[in-house]
Write a protein that holds these residues in place. Structure first.
Motif, PDB file in Angstrom:
ATOM      1  N   ARG A  42      23.275  32.762 -14.927  1.00 21.74           N
ATOM      2  CA  ARG A  42      21.981  32.233 -14.503  1.00 21.74           C
ATOM      3  C   ARG A  42      20.838  32.498 -15.476  1.00 21.74           C
ATOM      4  NH1 ARG A  42      22.287  29.479  -9.775  1.00 21.74           N
ATOM      5  NH2 ARG A  42      24.025  30.061  -8.462  1.00 21.74           N
ATOM      6  N   HIS A  43      21.151  32.828 -16.743  1.00 22.82           N
ATOM      7  CA  HIS A  43      20.102  32.830 -17.761  1.00 22.82           C
ATOM      8  C   HIS A  43      19.780  31.363 -18.025  1.00 22.82           C
ATOM      9  CE1 HIS A  43      22.331  36.604 -18.672  1.00 22.82           C
ATOM     10  NE2 HIS A  43      21.094  37.067 -18.764  1.00 22.82           N
ATOM     11  N   SER A  44      18.522  31.014 -18.001  1.00 23.32           N
ATOM     12  CA  SER A  44      18.146  29.612 -18.124  1.00 23.32           C
ATOM     13  C   SER A  44      17.076  29.433 -19.196  1.00 23.32           C
ATOM     14  CB  SER A  44      17.639  29.097 -16.771  1.00 23.32           C
ATOM     15  OG  SER A  44      17.385  27.718 -16.831  1.00 23.32           O
ATOM     16  N   TYR A  45      17.226  28.375 -19.981  1.00 26.91           N
ATOM     17  CA  TYR A  45      16.218  27.985 -20.971  1.00 26.91           C
ATOM     18  C   TYR A  45      15.686  26.617 -20.562  1.00 26.91           C
ATOM     19  CZ  TYR A  45      14.087  26.163 -25.168  1.00 26.91           C
ATOM     20  OH  TYR A  45      13.195  25.602 -26.049  1.00 26.91           O
ATOM     21  N   ARG A  46      14.365  26.476 -20.479  1.00 33.65           N
ATOM     22  CA  ARG A  46      13.737  25.194 -20.144  1.00 33.65           C
ATOM     23  C   ARG A  46      13.126  24.612 -21.421  1.00 33.65           C
ATOM     24  NH1 ARG A  46      12.533  22.836 -15.542  1.00 33.65           N
ATOM     25  NH2 ARG A  46      12.930  24.764 -14.386  1.00 33.65           N
ATOM     26  N   PHE A  47      13.507  23.380 -21.732  1.00 35.73           N
ATOM     27  CA  PHE A  47      12.961  22.699 -22.902  1.00 35.73           C
ATOM     28  C   PHE A  47      11.502  22.344 -22.659  1.00 35.73           C
ATOM     29  CE2 PHE A  47      17.469  22.003 -23.383  1.00 35.73           C
ATOM     30  CZ  PHE A  47      17.674  22.056 -24.746  1.00 35.73           C
ATOM     31  N   GLY A  48      10.708  22.477 -23.700  1.00 37.49           N
ATOM     32  CA  GLY A  48       9.313  22.052 -23.662  1.00 37.49           C
ATOM     33  C   GLY A  48       9.225  20.585 -24.037  1.00 37.49           C
ATOM     34  N   HIS A  49       8.121  20.213 -24.653  1.00 40.48           N
ATOM     35  CA  HIS A  49       7.925  18.828 -25.091  1.00 40.48           C
ATOM     36  C   HIS A  49       8.790  18.591 -26.319  1.00 40.48           C
ATOM     37  CE1 HIS A  49       4.558  18.038 -22.410  1.00 40.48           C
ATOM     38  NE2 HIS A  49       4.195  19.293 -22.643  1.00 40.48           N
ATOM     39  N   LEU A  50       9.986  18.059 -26.101  1.00 39.97           N
ATOM     40  CA  LEU A  50      10.908  17.796 -27.210  1.00 39.97           C
ATOM     41  C   LEU A  50      11.499  16.414 -27.033  1.00 39.97           C
ATOM     42  CD1 LEU A  50      12.395  18.897 -29.744  1.00 39.97           C
ATOM     43  CD2 LEU A  50      14.214  19.596 -28.195  1.00 39.97           C
ATOM     44  N   ARG A  51      11.319  15.588 -28.034  1.00 42.94           N
ATOM     45  CA  ARG A  51      11.890  14.234 -28.039  1.00 42.94           C
ATOM     46  C   ARG A  51      13.030  14.249 -29.044  1.00 42.94           C
ATOM     47  NH1 ARG A  51       9.783   8.947 -26.762  1.00 42.94           N
ATOM     48  NH2 ARG A  51      10.565   7.410 -28.211  1.00 42.94           N
ATOM     49  N   LEU A  52      14.236  14.009 -28.544  1.00 41.04           N
ATOM     50  CA  LEU A  52      15.429  14.035 -29.381  1.00 41.04           C
ATOM     51  C   LEU A  52      15.761  12.618 -29.820  1.00 41.04           C
ATOM     52  CD1 LEU A  52      17.538  15.997 -30.507  1.00 41.04           C
ATOM     53  CD2 LEU A  52      18.861  15.653 -28.415  1.00 41.04           C
TER      54      LEU A  52
ATOM     55  N   ARG B 229      21.142  20.397 -17.694  1.00 42.17           N
ATOM     56  CA  ARG B 229      20.607  19.605 -16.570  1.00 42.17           C
ATOM     57  C   ARG B 229      19.357  18.861 -17.020  1.00 42.17           C
ATOM     58  NH1 ARG B 229      22.413  21.290 -11.329  1.00 42.17           N
ATOM     59  NH2 ARG B 229      23.749  23.121 -11.490  1.00 42.17           N
ATOM     60  N   ASN B 230      19.168  17.668 -16.461  1.00 37.23           N
ATOM     61  CA  ASN B 230      17.961  16.912 -16.795  1.00 37.23           C
ATOM     62  C   ASN B 230      16.770  17.409 -15.983  1.00 37.23           C
ATOM     63  OD1 ASN B 230      18.123  15.716 -14.240  1.00 37.23           O
ATOM     64  ND2 ASN B 230      18.746  13.709 -15.017  1.00 37.23           N
ATOM     65  N   GLU B 231      15.627  16.752 -16.128  1.00 38.00           N
ATOM     66  CA  GLU B 231      14.395  17.197 -15.476  1.00 38.00           C
ATOM     67  C   GLU B 231      14.466  17.119 -13.952  1.00 38.00           C
ATOM     68  OE1 GLU B 231      13.899  12.779 -16.100  1.00 38.00           O
ATOM     69  OE2 GLU B 231      14.788  14.440 -17.186  1.00 38.00           O
TER      70      GLU B 231
ATOM     71  N   PRO C   5      15.801   7.354 -28.461  1.00 34.23           N
ATOM     72  CA  PRO C   5      15.325   8.728 -28.276  1.00 34.23           C
ATOM     73  C   PRO C   5      15.314   9.105 -26.790  1.00 34.23           C
ATOM     74  CG  PRO C   5      13.514   7.271 -28.859  1.00 34.23           C
ATOM     75  CD  PRO C   5      14.762   6.457 -28.952  1.00 34.23           C
ATOM     76  N   VAL C   6      15.442  10.400 -26.532  1.00 29.60           N
ATOM     77  CA  VAL C   6      15.437  10.925 -25.171  1.00 29.60           C
ATOM     78  C   VAL C   6      14.472  12.105 -25.116  1.00 29.60           C
ATOM     79  CG1 VAL C   6      16.837  12.078 -23.408  1.00 29.60           C
ATOM     80  CG2 VAL C   6      17.834  10.238 -24.775  1.00 29.60           C
ATOM     81  N   SER C   7      13.620  12.138 -24.102  1.00 34.00           N
ATOM     82  CA  SER C   7      12.739  13.282 -23.881  1.00 34.00           C
ATOM     83  C   SER C   7      13.523  14.362 -23.153  1.00 34.00           C
ATOM     84  CB  SER C   7      11.527  12.875 -23.044  1.00 34.00           C
ATOM     85  OG  SER C   7      10.793  14.042 -22.696  1.00 34.00           O
ATOM     86  N   LEU C   8      13.527  15.578 -23.704  1.00 36.51           N
ATOM     87  CA  LEU C   8      14.204  16.706 -23.069  1.00 36.51           C
ATOM     88  C   LEU C   8      13.211  17.581 -22.301  1.00 36.51           C
ATOM     89  CD1 LEU C   8      16.736  17.850 -25.821  1.00 36.51           C
ATOM     90  CD2 LEU C   8      17.082  16.245 -23.937  1.00 36.51           C
ATOM     91  N   LYS C   9      11.980  17.124 -22.116  1.00 36.78           N
ATOM     92  CA  LYS C   9      10.971  17.904 -21.412  1.00 36.78           C
ATOM     93  C   LYS C   9      11.479  18.275 -20.014  1.00 36.78           C
ATOM     94  CE  LYS C   9       6.288  17.889 -19.694  1.00 36.78           C
ATOM     95  NZ  LYS C   9       5.117  17.085 -19.369  1.00 36.78           N
ATOM     96  N   ASN C  10      11.441  19.574 -19.728  1.00 34.22           N
ATOM     97  CA  ASN C  10      11.873  20.165 -18.457  1.00 34.22           C
ATOM     98  C   ASN C  10      13.380  20.104 -18.204  1.00 34.22           C
ATOM     99  OD1 ASN C  10       9.355  21.142 -17.690  1.00 34.22           O
ATOM    100  ND2 ASN C  10       8.755  19.137 -16.921  1.00 34.22           N
ATOM    101  N   TRP C  11      14.189  19.743 -19.197  1.00 31.87           N
ATOM    102  CA  TRP C  11      15.634  19.877 -19.071  1.00 31.87           C
ATOM    103  C   TRP C  11      15.947  21.366 -19.187  1.00 31.87           C
ATOM    104  CZ3 TRP C  11      19.577  15.891 -21.027  1.00 31.87           C
ATOM    105  CH2 TRP C  11      19.147  14.596 -20.741  1.00 31.87           C
ATOM    106  N   THR C  12      17.093  21.786 -18.669  1.00 36.73           N
ATOM    107  CA  THR C  12      17.480  23.190 -18.747  1.00 36.73           C
ATOM    108  C   THR C  12      18.882  23.344 -19.302  1.00 36.73           C
ATOM    109  OG1 THR C  12      18.289  23.218 -16.465  1.00 36.73           O
ATOM    110  CG2 THR C  12      15.997  23.922 -16.832  1.00 36.73           C
ATOM    111  N   LEU C  13      19.093  24.479 -19.963  1.00 34.23           N
ATOM    112  CA  LEU C  13      20.407  24.903 -20.444  1.00 34.23           C
ATOM    113  C   LEU C  13      20.643  26.271 -19.834  1.00 34.23           C
ATOM    114  CD1 LEU C  13      22.803  24.314 -22.360  1.00 34.23           C
ATOM    115  CD2 LEU C  13      21.537  25.571 -24.121  1.00 34.23           C
ATOM    116  N   ARG C  14      21.749  26.431 -19.115  1.00 32.22           N
ATOM    117  CA  ARG C  14      21.986  27.653 -18.345  1.00 32.22           C
ATOM    118  C   ARG C  14      23.405  28.154 -18.562  1.00 32.22           C
ATOM    119  NH1 ARG C  14      20.213  27.537 -12.233  1.00 32.22           N
ATOM    120  NH2 ARG C  14      18.778  29.171 -12.787  1.00 32.22           N
TER     121      ARG C  14
END
Length: 142
Positions: A76-86, A125-127, A63-72
C-alpha cells in the motif's frame, strides 16, 4: 536478463516464478520495465533508492494526462502523479528516492525501498481509481 529487471506483458519463468499483467495488449498506458531490486547492496542511500524504479509507458500515438493516476505496491505504498502529460510512444520512470521531477523521470521522494525483492505487485490506476495495469513478480502458480 537480470532477474531483478522485468518486462511487462511477457510470460517469464524462472527462480522468481511467473509474471503476468491485466492489460493483455488492450491498454494504451502500461507498466513497462520494473527494477524492483536496486543493483548492489540495499544501503538506503538516495543512489540505492533511485536504483529501484518502474517505467510507465504510453504505447499509443496520442498523449495521455497522468494527473492523479497512482502507482502502488502490495504494501500500500502509493505514488500519485502530478501534472504530467505522457506523449505518445514515451515513457516516464518512477524512482523510489529523492530527485527533481522531469518529463522522463519522477521521484517518490522516499527514504526507504518500496518494491519487495522477492514478491510484490505494482498496480497502476487512473484518476478514477480504475486498474489500468498490474505487474507481479515472485508469485508461483499464476
Amino acid at each position: 536478463m537480470s532477474p531483478a529487471v522485468r518486462w511487462s506483458h511477457e510470460t517469464w519463468r524462472g527462480a522468481g516464478g511467473v509474471r503476468w499483467g491485466v492489460c493483455a495488449g488492450r491498454c494504451q498506458v502500461v507498466i513497462g520495465k520494473v527494477q524492483y531490486d536496486s543493483p548492489g547492496k540495499d544501503t538506503y542511500s538516495n543512489h540505492s533508492l533511485n536504483g529501484e524504479w518502474v517505467d510507465v509507458v504510453n504505447t499509443g500515438h496520442r498523449p495521455v494526462s497522468l494527473k492523479n493516476w497512482t502507482l502502488r505496491d502490495s504494501g500500500r505504498h502509493s505514488y500519485r502523479f502530478g501534472h504530467l502529460r505522457l506523449a505518445g510512444h514515451q515513457k516516464v520512470r518512477v524512482h523510489t528516492g529523492i530527485g527533481r521531477d522531469t518529463a522522463r523521470d519522477v521521484y517518490q521522494n522516499r527514504r526507504a525501498h518500496v518494491w519487495n525483492n522477492y514478491r510484490d505487485t505494482a498496480t497502476l490506476r487512473n484518476e478514477n481509481g480504475r486498474v489500468i495495469d498490474t505487474e507481479s513478480w515472485g508469485y508461483r502458480g499464476r
